[in-house]
Each structure stands twice: as structure tokens, then as C-alpha cells.
Design an enzyme around this catalytic site. Structure first.
Site, PDB file in Angstrom:
ATOM      1  N   ASP A 508      21.271  -7.277  -1.139  1.00  0.00           N
ATOM      2  CA  ASP A 508      21.031  -6.013  -0.444  1.00  0.00           C
ATOM      3  C   ASP A 508      21.555  -6.024   0.991  1.00  0.00           C
ATOM      4  O   ASP A 508      21.771  -7.079   1.584  1.00  0.00           O
ATOM      5  CB  ASP A 508      19.521  -5.753  -0.426  1.00  0.00           C
ATOM      6  CG  ASP A 508      19.170  -4.277  -0.370  1.00  0.00           C
ATOM      7  OD1 ASP A 508      20.051  -3.450  -0.085  1.00  0.00           O
ATOM      8  OD2 ASP A 508      17.993  -3.951  -0.616  1.00  0.00           O
ATOM      9  N   GLU A 557      24.152  -0.120  -6.422  1.00  0.00           N
ATOM     10  CA  GLU A 557      23.464   1.035  -5.839  1.00  0.00           C
ATOM     11  C   GLU A 557      24.515   1.948  -5.200  1.00  0.00           C
ATOM     12  O   GLU A 557      25.258   2.596  -5.903  1.00  0.00           O
ATOM     13  CB  GLU A 557      22.411   0.583  -4.825  1.00  0.00           C
ATOM     14  CG  GLU A 557      21.467   1.702  -4.401  1.00  0.00           C
ATOM     15  CD  GLU A 557      20.532   1.273  -3.284  1.00  0.00           C
ATOM     16  OE1 GLU A 557      19.409   1.773  -3.240  1.00  0.00           O
ATOM     17  OE2 GLU A 557      20.928   0.445  -2.446  1.00  0.00           O
ATOM     18  N   GLU A 563      14.161   5.815  -4.687  1.00  0.00           N
ATOM     19  CA  GLU A 563      13.315   5.204  -3.664  1.00  0.00           C
ATOM     20  C   GLU A 563      13.141   6.119  -2.454  1.00  0.00           C
ATOM     21  O   GLU A 563      12.155   5.996  -1.718  1.00  0.00           O
ATOM     22  CB  GLU A 563      13.892   3.865  -3.220  1.00  0.00           C
ATOM     23  CG  GLU A 563      15.218   3.964  -2.481  1.00  0.00           C
ATOM     24  CD  GLU A 563      15.711   2.600  -1.998  1.00  0.00           C
ATOM     25  OE1 GLU A 563      14.987   1.615  -2.182  1.00  0.00           O
ATOM     26  OE2 GLU A 563      16.805   2.549  -1.439  1.00  0.00           O
TER      27      GLU A 563
END
Length: 754
Positions: A508, A557, A563
Site C-alpha cells: 500500500d 486498487e 472504503e
């Protein structure tokens, strides 16, 4: 069609209809003239490519790769007589272009400073554009509907970029085979009446201020550019002293008092009446009370809301650099937009150490891609991006398994990183028959710091026990990692994770796609493949087809996903039915669907546990409509227990043999059918308007099927968690009627009746 002469241009037509008008392309290298003008043709080679191949995982199993290719070898007519080849491919559903730079004395090692690949479309078409506003971005933005001409040249538009050329012709710009190069964005192309009004020489830190005085008669927009002087952007504190717009009567307004349409720069933020370092403006010892403090590389756009006679300023490097830095200044003015064309042009992500791409010949550039179809849904079915990438480089892919993944209580509630909590999610994954459980952040404690250690386990987490517990239940673990923590212990960690028996990693917060970061992705994925690890990149740039070559890079992503319901109001039904036609064109997207606390859009609020706008069936449909071979299911087991629709999530696959888009309009609605083996699955979604869709079932083929239908209830608009279920027998000759509530959806499984 490629045209060669004083300038190098290309154009694209489909069945006699113009898609892309004559558009120039060129490259600029440090210390060398523009490459793309005054060219002669050395040779032309034409060929037809035809092959068929099977995906490891994907939206379709069997892929046809059929295209016509042309290679135009070119040479400059003037010194230094550099040579290069423009390669173009034409598919039934798109075109692609790339450069080949051969080894030659005039071009060996190089620093690319600009790539200008223009895309000019007829008229002023409607587009859907994600303006990320920065080259350091997680690419989590809405795709806003707007006119092409409204995009300023300073915008940083992400990919894909969807264009409605006319009501029955769509195109989408993206890139493919991005390796060892800078990632691509788009900015507005200056109009045909635009002109460069001023261009400075390279100015250095100790130089005196250079006066600028240019006419703005007939102009509607002012565009300022700050270049890095051809080296790098260190200490490039560029000032526009006393920058002002002057009327014919001599009165004027300082730019520092105006809000720009858009502004970007390589360091800091645009400063009014101060330098970028926060000090009074000063160039070569001369003080300025008003002006702009900027930095290379930068662009600023202003709308000229009234007629102005001229623009005046004094430009140079602020004295706060103590003689350091080198910059260029340029001023452009645009008149009224043309009525016959509008366009965008490429902008590459800059390297942290300056320039765009450092490399040496021989080199291929990435592909510049234009997907083309009569309907927006045609682009979703296309495999052009995958076909433009090299074949699979992993010899044995038997260990690469798609599937659903539970997610341990970040999205839907507060983080509780401990053994007991993760066991609950592992048990839930096992009960659902899902192969994976995601152990998210804080499992190794501190992250994104020099103390972070991705081989250390948070004392609250008994990793051996989790691994034992998961294996006993036929579930494998995937762990979250912060990218910079990975970078310090990459090989050691992946070796250990393979020994642990982890299935993969979710990495991430890279938030970049410059050449260095693109190469880092490549290094990580190759090493992960060597250790039999799947990779899910978050905080990531858009896919470019790399998952064909390394299918262990199973999803990504780079999307404004579910989210965001936790801390914003941005995940609207309009957004969720825009994504399939925009972001998803590039490849798999880890949107994390499956929110089961469903509320009407008018009653949505940011709260814990997290709500989602729209109906239960809207969320169920995402598992068919959205492509992600590793599908992360976002909600908590407590919110799923006993809920209608949960059984659909037990059986829906995440990889497909065939994909068909039945209908859809961008931002309005979409219906997708996908086949896995002999079974078909259908997902339909609508925006904030209720609608009824008639769906011919021709995709089913011969035979009869049992259709199990999850549909919005009559009151789902007010009670979105409600749905109805029924089973009926249907065939390819039938038409299915789907009634979707506000923010609604439908999900159907079709299994052979025999």
C-alpha cells in the site's frame, strides 16, 4: 493513418468515421532538439499479427490477438540525424502506438524531458475525466463528466480517459506494457488559436529579473509554464514579480489577487505575494511587492473574464536560493476554442531526481492506446490492453488461484488487530468457502517508519496460531504491508512469507508512477512470483496489462472504492455505475464490494459501522459487474449473518471464461453477464434513478437454465436491505425484465436445467 513531413502526425478512423483527427507526436531529450519534426521516411513495414492464448485468470479465458501492424522508420533531415521507428497496431476494437529507439551514435544514453502525444477529437465531445491534481496520487478520484475543451493544460488527468465522440461512437485513452518508463497522464491541449507569447532563455539563480510584456488581445485564457532549465528542479524557486493583467486604459489586476483555474508545480504550493519559500519576492536583489512564487515544473491557468490589453511581469529565480537553480518561463494565450476539434496531450510522471525517463537505446516506449466501440460497454469487453503485453513469464502457474477474501474489520469498524479477531474472519471465510483472509495493517505493529519491521509480528497477534487455524479450515492468509517497509527487507521478507505459507501480500501507499516506482512494482512482482506469492497493489496507479505477463499480480486498487464510505459521501450510485466504463477499462480493480448496511442515499451518513448508499442488490451486482480476480469482501461477519443475499456470495466466481456487456450508459446503469464453465452470472446496477430494463438472454446459448434471481423488493428504495428471491426456468429466446429501485441492482445465477 500516419503522416510524415515537417511534423509527424497520425489520425484514426473507424468505418469511415473520424475518431482521432490529425494529431502531432514528438519526444524531447535533455541537451537535444525536438525529435518529431523535419523527418524523412527510411522504410515502411506492414504485417498482420494473429495468435490465440489463454489467460491464467481474467474476464475471459480464451483471447484472440488479431491486428494489422505498420512500422514507419524515420530519420531527421537535419543534424543530429537521429533515427526512430513509429509502430502502430490496428485492432477491431482499438489502436495503439509506440516508439522504438535504435542504438545509434546520436542517441545512446538519454534523459527524456517531454513526451507530447496528442489526441485531437472532432468537435467538443463529452468526456469522463479523473483529475488527480498531482503526480503523487493514489489515483482515487471520481471520473467527472465534462466537455473536452474545459480541461486545462495544467490538469493531471489519470487513465483511462473516456470520450463520447458521438452518441454511437466511444473511445478511451490508456497505456499498455508500461515497463522501465514513466506513467502517463493527460492535460488539456491548447486550442488551435493558442500561441506562445513569450519564452525565456534558461535563467539561473544569480540572474537579474527579465521583463515580460505580451499582448492579450482576443485571448480568453492565460497559461504560464515554468520549466526546469533542462537539468533538474532543485532550487527552482521561480518568481513572477508584479505579474498583472492590464486593461487598455492602463488599470490592471495582479495575478496574486486572482484564483487560477488550475495550478501544479514540482515542489510546494503556489504562493501569492511571497516566494515558494515563504519570503518576500526578490529577484537579483530587486524586491517585488506583488507576484507569484512558483517552482518548476509548473503550469498555471487563468480565465480572462474580461478583455485585457496585455500581461506584464518580471521573471527570475528568487534570491532565497543564493544563486542556485535554473528555470525557463513561458507564457501562452488562448482565444475562443475551435469548433472543429479539441484534445488532450500526454504528461509523464517526473522522476524524483529530475527528468522523466533515464535510459539508453535500444528502447521501446510503452503503448499509447485508444480503445474504440459503438457503445461504451464494448470497451469493457476489449482485450487490447492485455494483447499489447508480453505473454506469461511464469512457467508454472498452477499455484495462482483467484477467489474471495474476507477483510479483518478495518473498513466496517475500528481496527482490532489481535488473534481472536482474525480467527473470527478466518472462520467466516471458511464457512463461506472462500480461500483467503486479509490480515490488514498493524499486524506487524509500527509501519511507515525506520522502526517498522515486516518480519516482526505484533505481540497481540499469534501468527503461527493464525496460520495453523487457517490451514485447518482450508483458508490462506494475505498480509498488508506499507511499501517503504517492504523496500528495506524485500527478499528476506518474501522468503520468510513463503516459509510461513502465506498466499500473498497487499502492498500500500506507493502513490506514484514515475519511472523509479514503475520499476519497483516490476521488481516486487517478479520476486513475489519466485516465492509463489500473489500481489495486490493499493495506493497504486492504473493497470497496464502487466497481469498478463505476471498473473500473480492478481488485482490492484487505484480506484475510489467502498472504503471511502467510512469517511466521505463520495461513493454514490452515479460513481459506482461510472467505474465500469472508466477505471475498469484498464484492468482489475479492488473496489472491495459487499457492504451490507444499505441505506438510501438521502439518509447516508459517515458512521461506524460503515453504511453504503443504495440497495443490497446493488452491492451483490458488483461481484459480477466489477472485475477483480482477488475479490476482497468488505463487511464484518456480524453484518452478514442471516442476511438475505449472503448465499450469492458463496458461489459467485472471480475469474471468467466469457464476458458480455448487455447494455449500459455511463453514470446511468449497466448490465453485465459473465460465464464460468457452464454457468452464467448476471449483475445489473442503476444510479439514483429507478428503472426497468428488458434483457434478452441470447448470451445463454442452447438449452434451458434455472435462473435464481436476487432482485430489489417493491420497497427497496426506502428499505434498501430488502430483496426478493425467485427461481424460474429460462432460455436464450427469452427476455428478462429487471425492475431496479433507486440506487438498485439485480444479481442472477443461471445453471443448466439438466
Amino acid at each position: 493513418k500516419v503522416k510524415v513531413g515537417q511534423a509527424l502526425t497520425y489520425s484514426v478512423t473507424r468505418s469511415g468515421r473520424a475518431v482521432v483527427l490529425d494529431s502531432p507526436l514528438s519526444l524531447e531529450f535533455q541537451g537535444a532538439p525536438l525529435l518529431g519534426v523535419d523527418l524523412s521516411v527510411l522504410g515502411v513495414e506492414r504485417s498482420t499479427l494473429h495468435s490465440e492464448w489463454d489467460t491464467v485468470v481474467g474476464k475471459s479465458h480464451h483471447v484472440l490477438n488479431h491486428a494489422n501492424e505498420i512500422r514507419v522508420s524515420l530519420e531527421e533531415t537535419n543534424a543530429p540525424h537521429r533515427r526512430f521507428t513509429l509502430i502502430a497496431r490496428a485492432y477491431d476494437d482499438g489502436v495503439a502506438f509506440r516508439y522504438y529507439l535504435p542504438r545509434q551514435e546520436a542517441l545512446t544514453r538519454f534523459l527524456l524531458t517531454k513526451e507530447s502525444f496528442h489526441f485531437r477529437f472532432p468537435g467538443n465531445p463529452t468526456v469522463w475525466a479523473a483529475n488527480h491534481g498531482s503526480y503523487t496520487s493514489a489515483q482515487e478520484s471520481e471520473f467527472d463528466k465534462r466537455a473536452m475543451s474545459s480541461i486545462p493544460s495544467s490538469a493531471i488527468i489519470g487513465l483511462p480517459f473516456l470520450v463520447r465522440v458521438d452518441p454511437s461512437l466511444y473511445a478511451a485513452i490508456t497505456e499498455a506494457d508500461l515497463t522501465d518508463w514513466a506513467g502517463m497522464y493527460l492535460g488539456g491541449e491548447r486550442t488551435s488559436s493558442g500561441a506562445r507569447l513569450f519564452q525565456s532563455a534558461v535563467l539561473h539563480g544569480a540572474d537579474v529579473a527579465v521583463p515580460v510584456r505580451v499582448s492579450l488581445k482576443g485571448m480568453r485564457k492565460l497559461h504560464l509554464e515554468i520549466g526546469d532549465g533542462g537539468d533538474d528542479f532543485t532550487f527552482d524557486h521561480a518568481d513572477w514579480g508584479d505579474a498583472r493583467l492590464v486593461r487598455a486604459d492602463g488599470t490592471g489586476v495582479f495575478l496574486s489577487a486572482l484564483k487560477p483555474l488550475a495550478a501544479t508545480q514540482g515542489f510546494g504550493i503556489l504562493a501569492a505575494d511571497k516566494s515558494v519559500g515563504g519570503n518576500p519576492l526578490q529577484i537579483g536583489g530587486r524586491r517585488f511587492e506583488h507576484g507569484l512564487g512558483t517552482h518548476s515544473k509548473g503550469e498555471i491557468d487563468y480565465a480572462l473574464t474580461e478583455p485585457f490589453d496585455r500581461f506584464e511581469a518580471s521573471v527570475g529565480i528568487d534570491s532565497e536560493t543564493q544563486g542556485k537553480g535554473s528555470v525557463t518561463f513561458a507564457v501562452y494565450g488562448d482565444g475562443d476554442p475551435p469548433t472543429d476539434a479539441s484534445g488532450v496531450v500526454t504528461k509523464l510522471s517526473p522522476r524524483p531526481d529530475g527528468g522523466l525517463v533515464k535510459s539508453e537505446t535500444p528502447r521501446y516506449s510503452p503503448w499509447r492506446v485508444v480503445l474504440i466501440g459503438e457503445h461504451a460497454g464494448d470497451l469493457i469487453e476489449s482485450n487490447v490492453v492485455l494483447n499489447l503485453n508480453p505473454p506469461c513469464a511464469i512457467k508454472d502457474t498452477a499455484w495462482i488461484h483467484p477467489g474471495m477474501m474476507a477483510w479483518d474489520h478495518w473498513w466496517s469498524g475500528d481496527v482490532r488487530m489481535d488473534t481472536a479477531t482474525d480467527k473470527q474472519f478466518i472462520q467466516f471465510a471458511s464457512d463461506m468457502g472462500w480461500p483467503y483472509q486479509l490480515v490488514d495493517w498493524q499486524w506487524y505493529g509500527t509501519f511507515n517508519s525506520g522502526d517498522a519491521d515486516i518480519l516482526h509480528v505484533n505481540p497481540a497477534v499469534d501468527m503461527p496460531e493464525l496460520l495453523r487455524y487457517a490451514k485447518e479450515r482450508n483458508v490462506r492468509l494475505i498480509v498488508w504491508l506499507y511499501w517503504s517497509d517492504v523496500d528495506r527487507k524485500l527478499e528476506e521478507a518474501f522468503t520468510q512469507y513463503e516459509k510461513w505459507g502465506l498466499a500473498g501480500v497487499k502492498i500500500d501507499f506507493m502513490n506514484r508512477n514515475d519511472q523509479e516506482m514503475v520499476n519497483w512494482y516490476d521488481k516486487v512482482v517478479k520476486l513475489a512470483a519466485a516465492h509463489h506469492l500473489l500481489v495486490d497493489f493499493h495506493g497504486a496507479f492504473e493497470p497496464t496489462g502487466y497481469n498478463r505477463t505476471y498473473p500473480n499480480q492478481i488485482t490492484r486498487e487505484g480506484v475510489l472504492g467502498n472504503e471511502y464510505n467510512k469517511f466521505s459521501n463520495r461513493i454514490t450510485p452515479e460513481h459506482t455505475v461510472t467505474l465500469p466504463f472508466t477505471r475498469m477499462l484498464a484492468g482489475p480493480m479492488d473496489f472491495t464490494p459487499g457492504g451490507f448496511i444499505n441505506v438510501p442515499q438521502s439518509k447516508f451518513k459517515q458512521t461506524l459501522p460503515t453504511q453504503v448508499m443504495g440497495t443490497r442488490c446493488h452491492q451483490l451486482a458488483m461481484f459480477v459487474v466489477y472485475e477483480s480476480e482477488l475479490m476482497c469482501v468488505c463487511d464484518d461477519p456480524a453484518h452478514y449473518k442471516g442476511q438475505p443475499g449472503l448465499d450469492f456470495l458463496k458461489g459467485v466466481p472471480t475469474t471468467w471464461d466469457q464476458t458480455k456487456v448487455l447494455n449500459g450508459e455511463v453514470g446511468e446503469y449497466i448490465t453485465v453477464a459473465r460465464r464460468s464453465g457452464k454457468n452464467w452470472y448476471l449483475g445489473g446496477m442503476t444510479n439514483s434513478a429507478a428503472r426497468t430494463l428488458n434483457l434478452p438472454l441470447r448470451f445463454l446459448g442452447p438449452g434451458r437454465y434455472n435462473a435464481h434471481i436476487y432482485a430489489d423488493a417493491s420497497d427497496s428504495g426506502d428499505n434498501p436491505e430488502r430483496l426478493t428471491q425467485e427461481t424460474k426456468t429460462v432460455g436464450a429466446g427469452d427476455t428478462f425484465t429487471a425492475t431496479l429501485a433507486v440506487g438498485g441492482g439485480i444479481a442472477v445465477t443461471f445453471t443448466p436445467a439438466n
